[in-house]
Write an enzyme that holds these catalytic residues in place. Structure first.
Site, PDB file in Angstrom:
ATOM      1  N   MET A 157       0.804  -1.220   0.000  1.00  0.00           N
ATOM      2  CA  MET A 157       0.000   0.000   0.000  1.00  0.00           C
ATOM      3  C   MET A 157       0.846   1.284   0.000  1.00  0.00           C
ATOM      4  O   MET A 157       0.304   2.372  -0.118  1.00  0.00           O
ATOM      5  CB  MET A 157      -0.986   0.002   1.175  1.00  0.00           C
ATOM      6  CG  MET A 157      -2.112  -1.018   1.043  1.00  0.00           C
ATOM      7  SD  MET A 157      -3.245  -0.675  -0.333  1.00  0.00           S
ATOM      8  CE  MET A 157      -2.882  -2.002  -1.469  1.00  0.00           C
ATOM      9  N   ASN A 201      -8.315  -0.273   5.975  1.00  0.00           N
ATOM     10  CA  ASN A 201      -7.956  -0.606   7.349  1.00  0.00           C
ATOM     11  C   ASN A 201      -6.443  -0.640   7.570  1.00  0.00           C
ATOM     12  O   ASN A 201      -5.976  -0.514   8.695  1.00  0.00           O
ATOM     13  CB  ASN A 201      -8.587  -1.984   7.670  1.00  0.00           C
ATOM     14  CG  ASN A 201      -7.912  -2.682   8.816  1.00  0.00           C
ATOM     15  OD1 ASN A 201      -8.115  -2.325   9.967  1.00  0.00           O
ATOM     16  ND2 ASN A 201      -7.066  -3.657   8.521  1.00  0.00           N
ATOM     17  N   TYR A 235       1.503   8.813  13.189  1.00  0.00           N
ATOM     18  CA  TYR A 235       0.252   8.060  13.065  1.00  0.00           C
ATOM     19  C   TYR A 235      -0.934   8.981  13.315  1.00  0.00           C
ATOM     20  O   TYR A 235      -1.883   9.035  12.520  1.00  0.00           O
ATOM     21  CB  TYR A 235       0.276   6.898  14.064  1.00  0.00           C
ATOM     22  CG  TYR A 235      -0.995   6.102  14.165  1.00  0.00           C
ATOM     23  CD1 TYR A 235      -1.327   5.176  13.176  1.00  0.00           C
ATOM     24  CD2 TYR A 235      -1.859   6.245  15.252  1.00  0.00           C
ATOM     25  CE1 TYR A 235      -2.498   4.430  13.268  1.00  0.00           C
ATOM     26  CE2 TYR A 235      -3.017   5.504  15.349  1.00  0.00           C
ATOM     27  CZ  TYR A 235      -3.336   4.596  14.362  1.00  0.00           C
ATOM     28  OH  TYR A 235      -4.492   3.864  14.457  1.00  0.00           O
ATOM     29  N   LYS A 251      -3.947  10.184  10.628  1.00  0.00           N
ATOM     30  CA  LYS A 251      -5.381   9.939  10.883  1.00  0.00           C
ATOM     31  C   LYS A 251      -6.183  11.242  10.924  1.00  0.00           C
ATOM     32  O   LYS A 251      -7.313  11.282  10.443  1.00  0.00           O
ATOM     33  CB  LYS A 251      -5.566   9.154  12.186  1.00  0.00           C
ATOM     34  CG  LYS A 251      -5.050   7.704  12.141  1.00  0.00           C
ATOM     35  CD  LYS A 251      -5.711   6.889  11.054  1.00  0.00           C
ATOM     36  CE  LYS A 251      -5.440   5.393  11.178  1.00  0.00           C
ATOM     37  NZ  LYS A 251      -5.941   4.648   9.994  1.00  0.00           N
ATOM     38  N   GLY A 264     -10.917   2.595  19.572  1.00  0.00           N
ATOM     39  CA  GLY A 264     -10.056   2.660  20.753  1.00  0.00           C
ATOM     40  C   GLY A 264      -8.968   1.604  20.714  1.00  0.00           C
ATOM     41  O   GLY A 264      -8.555   1.160  19.641  1.00  0.00           O
ATOM     42  N   ILE A 286      -7.711  -1.898  20.777  1.00  0.00           N
ATOM     43  CA  ILE A 286      -8.349  -3.181  20.466  1.00  0.00           C
ATOM     44  C   ILE A 286      -7.351  -4.313  20.726  1.00  0.00           C
ATOM     45  O   ILE A 286      -6.145  -4.163  20.498  1.00  0.00           O
ATOM     46  CB  ILE A 286      -8.824  -3.208  18.990  1.00  0.00           C
ATOM     47  CG1 ILE A 286      -9.680  -1.970  18.664  1.00  0.00           C
ATOM     48  CG2 ILE A 286      -9.586  -4.490  18.679  1.00  0.00           C
ATOM     49  CD1 ILE A 286     -10.897  -1.760  19.529  1.00  0.00           C
ATOM     50  N   ASP A 287      -7.895  -5.420  21.166  1.00  0.00           N
ATOM     51  CA  ASP A 287      -7.089  -6.584  21.525  1.00  0.00           C
ATOM     52  C   ASP A 287      -6.554  -7.288  20.264  1.00  0.00           C
ATOM     53  O   ASP A 287      -7.132  -8.264  19.796  1.00  0.00           O
ATOM     54  CB  ASP A 287      -7.966  -7.544  22.347  1.00  0.00           C
ATOM     55  CG  ASP A 287      -7.188  -8.758  22.818  1.00  0.00           C
ATOM     56  OD1 ASP A 287      -5.961  -8.816  22.610  1.00  0.00           O
ATOM     57  OD2 ASP A 287      -7.824  -9.659  23.404  1.00  0.00           O
TER      58      ASP A 287
END
Ligand SMILES: *[C@@H]1O[C@H](CO)[C@@H](O)[C@H](O)[C@H]1NC(C)=O
Ligand SMILES: *[C@@H]1O[C@H](CO)[C@@H](O)[C@H](O)[C@H]1NC(C)=O
Length: 296
Positions: A91, A117, A181, A185, A214, A216-217
Site C-alpha cells: 500500500m 484498514n 500516526y 489519521k 479505541g 483493540i485486543d
C-alpha cells in the site's frame, strides 16, 4: 407530578431512545456484497474478512504477505464466503493501490464496500526527525486511502456503495509516541469529510463512514505499544470491532465511535483539553520515554 406521571415520562423518553438506537442491521443485506478489505492478513482486517464471510459476502483481501493471505482466504471460504480472493500488494506503492481496485472490477465486475484498514506498522517512538519514516507513514496511511477511494469512486457510484475509513482515537486527539500516526489519521478525517460533501455536490450516492476506534485486543497493537501502554488497556475484542465496522458501513453511518470511551475523548478534547491530556498521560507508563528512546 405524581409517581405515575414520572413513570410515564421516563417510559416515553426510554421509547424514544430505544427507537433511536434500535438495531436495524439486517445480516442478510451482506450476502453477495462485493467487498475489498485492506490490511487483512491480521488483526481487525483479518476479523473483518471473517465477519463478511460468515454472512456470505464476496471478499477480496490484500496485505503484503502472500502466505498469510492464502490462509485467511481458505478460512473465509470455510466460514461461508460466496467468493474469496487475495492479492498481495504494497500500500506504499500508488500503482498497487490502483491495481487493487482493478482486481475488484475483474473479479466481481464492481464493488459495494471499500474497507480501508491498513496502516504502516505503528511501532511507537518519539518524533525524532526521521523523514524516511515520515514519508512511509504518509504514503501508507494517507495517500493510499485517497488513492483507493479515487480509483473506486466510479465503481461505488454505480453500486451506490460505501467507503469505510478506519481511524482511531489518535485521529481525534494527539497521542504521544504516535505523532506521525496521529497526524495521518487527522488528515484522513479532513480529506474524507470534504470528499463526502464533494460527492454529494456531484450527486454521487456513496456513503463514507469514519471509524474512531479505541485500543483493540490485537497482537500487533499489544506488541508495538508495550513500551508505552499497559497491555490490559487493549481489551476490546477485534471480532466485535470488526462486526461493528461491517454494520456501520452497511448502515451508511457517518461516524462510529467504538468502544464508547472513544466518543468521550472526542467530546472532551475541545471543552476540557487539559483534563483530556491528563487522562491520556495517566495511561502511559512512567518509564516510557526512557524505554522508547533506548530502542534501536
Ligand atoms: C510499484 O509497483 C509497480 C508494479 O505494481 C512496480 O513496477 C514499481 O516498481 C513499484 N514501485 C516501487 C517504488 O516499488
Ligand atoms: C453516478 O451514477 C449516476 C447513476 O448511475 C450517473 O447518472 C452519474 O453520471 C454518475 N456520476 C459520475 C460522476 O460518474
Amino acid at each position: 407530578m405524581g409517581f405515575g406521571g414520572t413513570i410515564g415520562i421516563v417510559t416515553f423518553f426510554g421509547l424514544i431512545l430505544a427507537v433511536y438506537f434500535r438495531d436495524t442491521f439486517d445480516p442478510d443485506s451482506i450476502k453477495g456484497k462485493r467487498v475489498v478489505i485492506t490490511g487483512s492478513s491480521t488483526g481487525i482486517g483479518e476479523q473483518l474478512a471473517y465477519e463478511y464471510s460468515k454472512l456470505g459476502a464476496r471478499v477480496l483481501i490484500t496485505a503484503r504477505r502472500e502466505k498469510v493471505l492464502q490462509e485467511v482466504v481458505s478460512k473465509c471460504k470455510e466460514l461461508g464466503a460466496t467468493e474469496a480472493f487475495y492479492i498481495p500488494l504494497d500500500m506504499s506503492n500508488k500503482s498497487d493501490t490502483e491495481k487493487l481496485i482493478q482486481e475488484a472490477e475483474t473479479r466481481f465486475g464492481g464493488l459495494d464496500h471499500l474497507i480501508m484498514n491498513h496502516i504502516a506498522s505503528n511501532y511507537l517512538q518519539l518524533w525524532n526527525g526521521d523523514w524516511d519514516r515520515y514519508q512511509q507513514v504518509m504514503d501508507v496511511n494517507l495517500r493510499a486511502y485517497v488513492s483507493l477511494a479515487t480509483s473506486a469512486t466510479p465503481l461505488l457510484n454505480k453500486s451506490k456503495g460505501s467507503i469505510a475509513v478506519l481511524s482511531s482515537v489518535a485521529g481525534k486527539i494527539g497521542v504521544p509516541f504516535s505523532a506521525l500516526y496521529s497526524s495521518s489519521k487527522f488528515a484522513l478525517s479532513g480529506f474524507f469529510n470534504a470528499y463526502r460533501l464533494e460527492l454529494g455536490l456531484q450527486e454521487m450516492d456513496i456513503s463514507i463512514t469514519e471509524f474512531i476506534i479505541g485500543s483493540i485486543d490485537t497482537k500487533n497493537a499489544k506488541e508495538y505499544s508495550k513500551a508505552v501502554f499497559d497491555e490490559n488497556i487493549f481489551s476490546t475484542s477485534a471480532t466485535d470491532t470488526a462486526h461493528r465496522i461491517m454494520k456501520g458501513t452497511q448502515e451508511r453511518e457517518r461516524i462510529v465511535y467504538y468502544p464508547a470511551y472513544a466518543f468521550a475523548y472526542t467530546v472532551f478534547r475541545d471543552i476540557l483539553p487539559g483534563m483530556t491530556d491528563k487522562l491520556l498521560l495517566a495511561s502511559i507508563k512512567t518509564d516510557a520515554v526512557e524505554t522508547v528512546s533506548k530502542k534501536p
